[in-house]
Design a protein around this motif. Structure first.
Motif, short mmCIF file in Angstrom:
data_model
loop_
_atom_site.label_atom_id
_atom_site.label_comp_id
_atom_site.label_asym_id
_atom_site.label_seq_id
_atom_site.Cartn_x
_atom_site.Cartn_y
_atom_site.Cartn_z
N CYS A 164 -22.56 -58.07 5.16
CA CYS A 164 -23.18 -58.86 6.21
C CYS A 164 -22.41 -58.62 7.50
O CYS A 164 -21.22 -58.94 7.58
CB CYS A 164 -23.20 -60.34 5.88
N THR A 165 -23.09 -58.08 8.49
CA THR A 165 -22.50 -57.84 9.79
C THR A 165 -22.91 -58.96 10.73
O THR A 165 -24.10 -59.24 10.88
CB THR A 165 -22.95 -56.48 10.35
N VAL A 166 -21.93 -59.59 11.36
CA VAL A 166 -22.16 -60.74 12.22
C VAL A 166 -21.89 -60.36 13.66
O VAL A 166 -20.86 -59.75 13.97
CB VAL A 166 -21.26 -61.92 11.80
N SER A 167 -22.79 -60.74 14.54
CA SER A 167 -22.59 -60.55 15.98
C SER A 167 -22.82 -61.88 16.68
O SER A 167 -23.56 -62.74 16.20
CB SER A 167 -23.53 -59.48 16.53
N GLY A 168 -22.18 -62.05 17.83
CA GLY A 168 -22.34 -63.27 18.60
C GLY A 168 -21.47 -64.43 18.16
O GLY A 168 -21.53 -65.51 18.76
N GLY A 169 -20.68 -64.25 17.14
CA GLY A 169 -19.78 -65.27 16.65
C GLY A 169 -18.74 -64.64 15.74
O GLY A 169 -19.06 -63.74 14.97
N LEU A 170 -17.52 -65.12 15.82
CA LEU A 170 -16.43 -64.55 15.04
C LEU A 170 -16.32 -65.24 13.70
O LEU A 170 -16.26 -66.48 13.63
CB LEU A 170 -15.12 -64.67 15.80
N ILE A 171 -16.26 -64.44 12.62
CA ILE A 171 -16.18 -65.04 11.30
C ILE A 171 -14.85 -65.74 11.06
O ILE A 171 -14.74 -66.56 10.15
CB ILE A 171 -16.47 -64.01 10.19
N ALA A 172 -13.86 -65.43 11.87
CA ALA A 172 -12.56 -66.08 11.75
C ALA A 172 -12.42 -67.32 12.64
O ALA A 172 -11.34 -67.92 12.68
CB ALA A 172 -11.44 -65.10 12.06
N MET A 173 -13.45 -67.70 13.34
CA MET A 173 -13.37 -68.85 14.23
C MET A 173 -13.44 -70.15 13.44
O MET A 173 -14.30 -70.33 12.57
CB MET A 173 -14.51 -68.82 15.25
#
Length: 120
Positions: free
Chosen positions: A22-31
């Motif tokens: 799953c590639t995420v854009s517009g938000g950081l998965i570590a946030m």
């Protein structure tokens, strides 16, 4: 706008490992404050939560799938991954990734889903 996109092979043979990204854009998965899930929907059935990985890297799994499931991430690529081992035709489903908020766990963004068929 947060976007999630699933990718991986659409056909897996029985006994092999199903691997999805799953590639995420517009938000950081570590946030802090977010939790990223894998959900699947077999044909004719409802959505089933498989597991998730939180912003701090802690993984959680559905008890029924824990023995076969691994969720991991690469924060440098803003991606997280699903591995499901020893698959059978019962694992055929549309697989989704989604973001959820902590502590409510309400899902606010979903990927479009990807069909995975387990067949010889």
């Amino acid at each position: 706008q947060v976007q999630l996109q699933e990718s991986g092979p659409g056909l897996v043979k029985p006994s092999q490992t199903l691997s999805l990204t799953c590639t995420v854009s517009g938000g950081l998965i570590a946030m802090t404050g977010y939790y990223y899930s894998w959900i699947r929907q077999p044909p004719g059935k409802g959505l089933k939560w498989m597991g998730a990985i939180a912003y701090n890297g802690t993984a959680y799994y559905s008890p029924s799938l824990k023995s076969r499931t691994s969720i991991s991430r690469d924060t440098s690529k803003n991606q997280f991954f699903l591995q499901l081992t020893s698959v059978t035709p019962e694992d055929t489903a549309v697989y989704y990734c989604a973001r959820a908020r902590i502590p409510s766990l309400g899902r606010d963004y979903w990927g479009q889903g990807t069909q995975v068929t387990v067949s010889s």
